[in-house]
Design a protein around this motif. Structure first.
Motif, mmCIF file in Angstrom:
data_model
loop_
_atom_site.group_PDB
_atom_site.id
_atom_site.type_symbol
_atom_site.label_atom_id
_atom_site.label_comp_id
_atom_site.label_asym_id
_atom_site.label_seq_id
_atom_site.Cartn_x
_atom_site.Cartn_y
_atom_site.Cartn_z
ATOM 1 N N MET A 14 -53.013 41.782 9.690
ATOM 2 C CA MET A 14 -51.686 42.347 9.805
ATOM 3 C C MET A 14 -50.963 42.183 8.467
ATOM 4 S SD MET A 14 -48.590 41.380 12.448
ATOM 5 C CE MET A 14 -49.381 42.061 13.883
ATOM 6 N N GLN A 15 -50.308 43.246 8.027
ATOM 7 C CA GLN A 15 -49.581 43.232 6.762
ATOM 8 C C GLN A 15 -48.315 42.379 6.882
ATOM 9 O OE1 GLN A 15 -48.296 47.100 5.514
ATOM 10 N NE2 GLN A 15 -47.458 46.364 3.599
ATOM 11 N N THR A 16 -47.987 41.673 5.807
ATOM 12 C CA THR A 16 -46.769 40.876 5.748
ATOM 13 C C THR A 16 -46.027 41.222 4.463
ATOM 14 O OG1 THR A 16 -47.816 39.066 6.957
ATOM 15 C CG2 THR A 16 -45.822 38.536 5.743
ATOM 16 N N LEU A 17 -44.714 41.430 4.581
ATOM 17 C CA LEU A 17 -43.872 41.696 3.422
ATOM 18 C C LEU A 17 -43.026 40.476 3.098
ATOM 19 C CD1 LEU A 17 -42.484 45.256 4.322
ATOM 20 C CD2 LEU A 17 -44.146 44.698 2.543
ATOM 21 N N THR A 18 -42.540 40.422 1.887
ATOM 22 C CA THR A 18 -41.571 39.401 1.514
ATOM 23 C C THR A 18 -40.213 40.078 1.356
ATOM 24 O OG1 THR A 18 -41.882 39.678 -0.859
ATOM 25 C CG2 THR A 18 -43.321 38.077 0.261
ATOM 26 N N ILE A 19 -39.174 39.292 1.399
ATOM 27 C CA ILE A 19 -37.827 39.840 1.231
ATOM 28 C C ILE A 19 -37.679 40.519 -0.139
ATOM 29 C CG2 ILE A 19 -35.370 39.227 1.071
ATOM 30 C CD1 ILE A 19 -36.464 39.321 3.961
ATOM 31 N N PRO A 20 -38.127 39.906 -1.244
ATOM 32 C CA PRO A 20 -38.022 40.607 -2.533
ATOM 33 C C PRO A 20 -38.772 41.948 -2.549
ATOM 34 C CG PRO A 20 -38.423 38.284 -2.910
ATOM 35 C CD PRO A 20 -38.589 38.519 -1.425
ATOM 36 N N GLN A 21 -39.908 42.026 -1.867
ATOM 37 C CA GLN A 21 -40.641 43.298 -1.810
ATOM 38 C C GLN A 21 -39.819 44.374 -1.105
ATOM 39 O OE1 GLN A 21 -44.196 41.842 0.173
ATOM 40 N NE2 GLN A 21 -45.421 42.127 -1.683
ATOM 41 N N ILE A 22 -39.158 43.998 -0.043
ATOM 42 C CA ILE A 22 -38.337 44.972 0.695
ATOM 43 C C ILE A 22 -37.218 45.486 -0.198
ATOM 44 C CG2 ILE A 22 -36.733 45.290 2.630
ATOM 45 C CD1 ILE A 22 -38.477 43.187 4.153
ATOM 46 N N PHE A 23 -36.508 44.582 -0.853
ATOM 47 C CA PHE A 23 -35.370 45.005 -1.656
ATOM 48 C C PHE A 23 -35.773 45.677 -2.959
ATOM 49 C CE2 PHE A 23 -33.213 42.406 1.430
ATOM 50 C CZ PHE A 23 -32.100 43.201 1.694
ATOM 51 N N SER A 24 -37.003 45.477 -3.407
ATOM 52 C CA SER A 24 -37.463 46.199 -4.590
ATOM 53 C C SER A 24 -37.712 47.678 -4.265
ATOM 54 C CB SER A 24 -38.738 45.561 -5.161
ATOM 55 O OG SER A 24 -39.841 45.799 -4.306
ATOM 56 N N ASP A 81 -29.175 38.196 -1.753
ATOM 57 C CA ASP A 81 -28.077 38.761 -2.535
ATOM 58 C C ASP A 81 -28.666 39.899 -3.358
ATOM 59 O OD1 ASP A 81 -26.194 39.378 -4.486
ATOM 60 O OD2 ASP A 81 -25.472 37.311 -4.594
ATOM 61 N N GLN A 82 -28.407 41.116 -2.929
ATOM 62 C CA GLN A 82 -29.042 42.266 -3.556
ATOM 63 C C GLN A 82 -28.545 42.482 -4.984
ATOM 64 O OE1 GLN A 82 -28.619 45.916 -1.385
ATOM 65 N NE2 GLN A 82 -30.229 46.917 -2.524
ATOM 66 N N SER A 83 -27.282 42.211 -5.248
ATOM 67 C CA SER A 83 -26.772 42.445 -6.600
ATOM 68 C C SER A 83 -27.347 41.447 -7.606
ATOM 69 C CB SER A 83 -25.246 42.399 -6.618
ATOM 70 O OG SER A 83 -24.794 41.116 -6.262
ATOM 71 N N ALA A 84 -27.618 40.212 -7.171
ATOM 72 C CA ALA A 84 -28.183 39.198 -8.069
ATOM 73 C C ALA A 84 -29.699 39.089 -7.933
ATOM 74 C CB ALA A 84 -27.548 37.843 -7.788
ATOM 75 N N CYS A 85 -30.276 39.777 -6.954
ATOM 76 C CA CYS A 85 -31.717 39.770 -6.704
ATOM 77 C C CYS A 85 -32.283 38.365 -6.494
ATOM 78 C CB CYS A 85 -32.477 40.472 -7.820
ATOM 79 S SG CYS A 85 -32.112 42.224 -7.918
ATOM 80 N N HIS A 86 -31.632 37.603 -5.627
ATOM 81 C CA HIS A 86 -32.166 36.290 -5.289
ATOM 82 C C HIS A 86 -31.692 35.868 -3.902
ATOM 83 C CE1 HIS A 86 -28.491 33.865 -5.720
ATOM 84 N NE2 HIS A 86 -28.197 34.654 -6.726
ATOM 85 N N LYS A 87 -32.414 34.905 -3.351
ATOM 86 C CA LYS A 87 -32.038 34.380 -2.048
ATOM 87 C C LYS A 87 -31.111 33.193 -2.242
ATOM 88 C CE LYS A 87 -35.747 31.090 -1.390
ATOM 89 N NZ LYS A 87 -36.695 30.532 -0.468
ATOM 90 N N GLN A 88 -30.352 32.908 -1.192
ATOM 91 C CA GLN A 88 -29.478 31.748 -1.212
ATOM 92 C C GLN A 88 -29.240 31.277 0.211
ATOM 93 O OE1 GLN A 88 -26.200 33.573 -3.339
ATOM 94 N NE2 GLN A 88 -25.021 33.808 -1.470
#
Length: 142
Positions: free
Chosen positions: A1-11, A107-114
């Motif tokens: 089964m395929q798994t995505l990461t949050i950065p992959q989604i927002f990229s 945080d999409q504008s800063a491209c990082h999680k928090q």
């Protein structure tokens, strides 16, 4: 089964915006797992979130939070916070008995999680439970 990461989604955010409706209607697309995306609100069980879950919650703006600005910060910081875009919740860990409500957000504008504190974790849980899913999509309890 395929798994995505949050950065992959927002990229590929524009792709998901454009294809949102078709993605959430197809079980094979809806059920793509997202790494570290889950909701656990004690006393309920922890639930792994799918791509389709997150897209519905984000595009309906139910799992977006506005960053807050502190009254006594310097002017530069206040201006930065006021121009900040919403952040997208993808992980919630809460305990209804103790009142501990933590979330991981992107945080999409800063491209990082928090990490952040959220209010009313039960509201997030109920919103998740009310999602419309394609037929034969099973909830994964972790």
């Amino acid at each position: 089964m395929q798994t995505l990461t949050i950065p992959q989604i927002f990229s590929r955010w524009s792709f998901y915006q454009y294809h949102y409706q078709s993605l959430i209607q197809q079980p094979e697309c809806y059920t793509i797992l997202v790494e570290n995306a889950f909701i656990t609100v004690f006393p309920f069980r922890k639930v792994q979130l799918y791509l389709g879950d997150l897209l519905q919650l984000w595009f309906s703006r139910h799992w977006q939070v506005q960053p807050t600005c502190q009254l006594f910060e310097n002017l530069l910081q206040v201006t930065k916070n006021l121009q900040h875009t919403p952040v997208f919740v993808y992980q919630i860990q809460a305990n209804l008995l103790t009142g501990s409500h933590c979330a991981e957000v992107w945080d999409q504008s800063a491209c990082h999680k928090q990490s952040t504190q959220i209010d009313h974790a039960l509201r997030y849980w109920i919103t998740y439970r009310l999602l419309q899913k394609p037929a034969n999509v099973q909830t994964i309890y972790a």
